[in-house]
Scaffold this active site. Structure first.
Site, short mmCIF file in Angstrom:
data_model
loop_
_atom_site.label_atom_id
_atom_site.label_comp_id
_atom_site.label_asym_id
_atom_site.label_seq_id
_atom_site.Cartn_x
_atom_site.Cartn_y
_atom_site.Cartn_z
N CYS A 68 -7.85 3.28 -7.20
CA CYS A 68 -7.62 3.57 -5.77
C CYS A 68 -7.10 5.00 -5.55
O CYS A 68 -6.13 5.41 -6.20
CB CYS A 68 -6.60 2.58 -5.22
SG CYS A 68 -6.09 2.95 -3.53
N GLU B 65 -4.32 7.77 7.02
CA GLU B 65 -5.70 7.64 7.51
C GLU B 65 -5.94 6.23 8.05
O GLU B 65 -5.39 5.26 7.54
CB GLU B 65 -6.68 7.99 6.39
CG GLU B 65 -6.56 9.47 5.99
CD GLU B 65 -7.54 9.88 4.92
OE1 GLU B 65 -8.07 11.01 5.00
OE2 GLU B 65 -7.78 9.07 4.01
N CYS C 178 -9.38 -0.55 9.98
CA CYS C 178 -8.63 -0.62 8.71
C CYS C 178 -7.41 0.28 8.86
O CYS C 178 -7.53 1.49 9.02
CB CYS C 178 -9.52 -0.13 7.57
SG CYS C 178 -8.66 -0.12 5.99
#
Ligand code: SF4
Length: 395
Positions: free
Chosen positions: A143, A116, A129
């Site tokens: 996470c 992603e 990002c």
């Protein structure tokens, strides 16, 4: 366009005039590697440097993928290039846009793996990002990516490819025949804070960021690129020497006992060792501060005492602190701290002289916020029990 499998070949063994199906993907090659494959394909050595410059500009300054459009190259040469090479980006499988304008791309790379990439528009900048691994080598317990076993490292082409597909989506390439746009960029900053630990994929990350910083290519200033590490101490100084970008560290805990649970790599390089490496970081200065990322977890690391300990620990390091309200994900073993707790924590840090912006969660509605990334197709997930065990949280 499905991303053909990039071929990892030792360029020096490539015979001339390769069969069509084995075309080498030029995306992500360093200038030296590009020169080598052009010479191996028949480009006279004395012309190679010029050809590298020309092709580099077409790919990274103008965003061109079709050799035939490279009009400052002779037609027969363009045909030779098209016969032997390709410029193939990872494939965008899905593109989601959040109510707050954040965009999340599910990107497919060679082998059918997916990662992603998230674009976060703000008034004065646009930050991308990007991911550096499929899954992650590490298992930070807060996470979502950490619940996914490492499948593989991304290549430099797959890393810079995320920047290029975002520029495609933003329409940020100059019009053909026009000079590069000099108005403010939509994609002005890159953060290596997506999936994976970038310092466990050092060479590919370095090569990709050098392409992003190249003055004849994407021309992003090194001060607009931030690499975030969970604390791979041996590679920290090397980041300054070989990449030269800004540094962020996933800190999150003020005692080894807590940080061992939240960021298990702390068991290998504990807080004292990490801080020594950061104090010695050659690029750190008041104008280039190291960012300490600190996720706010309810009742775990958010006390006033934690805040005071944090500012004491980082004394002497040019630093700023990014407080990240925890972004929940399915089966996450934590909760976000209450806002008044986050504000009280930020106040202590601020009064100690550190900028302590609270990171506004972006793209939560599309699971694009910090720590939420995970490619749903990768089934190799860790169980809740496994996460708790590895984080020492098991009953
Ligand atoms: S925080 Fe970074 S290093 Fe830790 S598991 Fe997530 S992606 Fe990996």
């Amino acid at each position: 366009m499905t991303a053909p499998a990039p071929i990892t070949q030792d360029v020096h063994t490539i015979p001339r005039m390769l069969p069509r199906t084995d075309r080498v993907n030029l995306l992500g090659l360093t200038r030296d590697n590009l020169r080598d494959v052009l010479i191996a394909a028949g480009t006279p050595e004395k012309q190679a440097r010029m050809r590298v410059g020309q092709i580099w500009q077409w790919i990274y300054q103008k965003g061109v993928r079709d050799f035939d459009a490279m009009t400052n190259l002779a037609k027969p040469y363009r045909e030779m290039l098209a016969a032997q090479f390709e410029i193939a980006l990872p494939e965008v499988v899905t593109r989601e846009v959040s109510a707050d304008g954040t965009r999340k791309y599910l990107v497919r790379i060679a082998g059918g793996h997916e990662v992603e990439t998230v674009y976060i528009p703000e008034t004065d900048r646009g930050t991308l990002c990007i991911s550096s691994q499929v899954g992650c080598t590490l298992t930070c317990s807060f996470c979502h990516t950490g619940t996914q076993k490492l499948v593989r490292n991304l290549t430099a082409g797959e890393i810079i490819g995320q920047v290029m597909l975002a520029r495609d989506d933003l329409g940020e390439w100059p019009e053909p025949g026009r000079a590069p746009k000099n108005e403010s960029r939509l994609l002005s900053n890159i953060v290596l804070m997506g999936m994976g630990e970038p310092l466990y994929n050092f060479e590919a990350v370095r090569d990709a960021m050098k392409i992003a910083m190249d003055p004849e290519g994407i021309q992003l200033s090194r001060r607009r690129i931030t690499l975030s590490t969970s604390g791979v101490v041996p590679e920290i100084a090397r980041t300054a020497q070989e990449i030269g970008c800004l540094l962020a560290v996933s800190f999150h805990g003020t005692t080894d006992e807590i940080r061992d649970k939240l960021v298990p790599i702390n068991k290998k390089w504990n807080i004292a060792t990490l801080l020594d490496a950061l104090r010695a970081y050659p690029k750190a200065s008041n104008s280039e501060r190291i960012t300490f990322e600190y996720v706010m977890l309810k009742g775990v690391n958010d006390s006033d005492e934690d805040a005071r300990r944090l500012v004491n620990l980082i004394k002497g390091i040019p630093a700023k602190i990014n407080l990240i309200p925890f972004n929940e994900w399915p089966n996450a073993p934590y909760e976000r701290s209450d806002w008044n707790r986050i504000e009280a924590f930020a106040d202590i840090v601020y009064k100690a002289g550190y900028a302590s912006p609270v990171r506004t969660p972006r793209g939560e509605d599309i699971m694009a916020a910090c720590g939420q990334l995970k490619s749903a197709t990768e089934r190799t997930r860790k169980s809740r029990a496994q996460i708790a065990t590895e984080a020492g949280l098991a009953e």
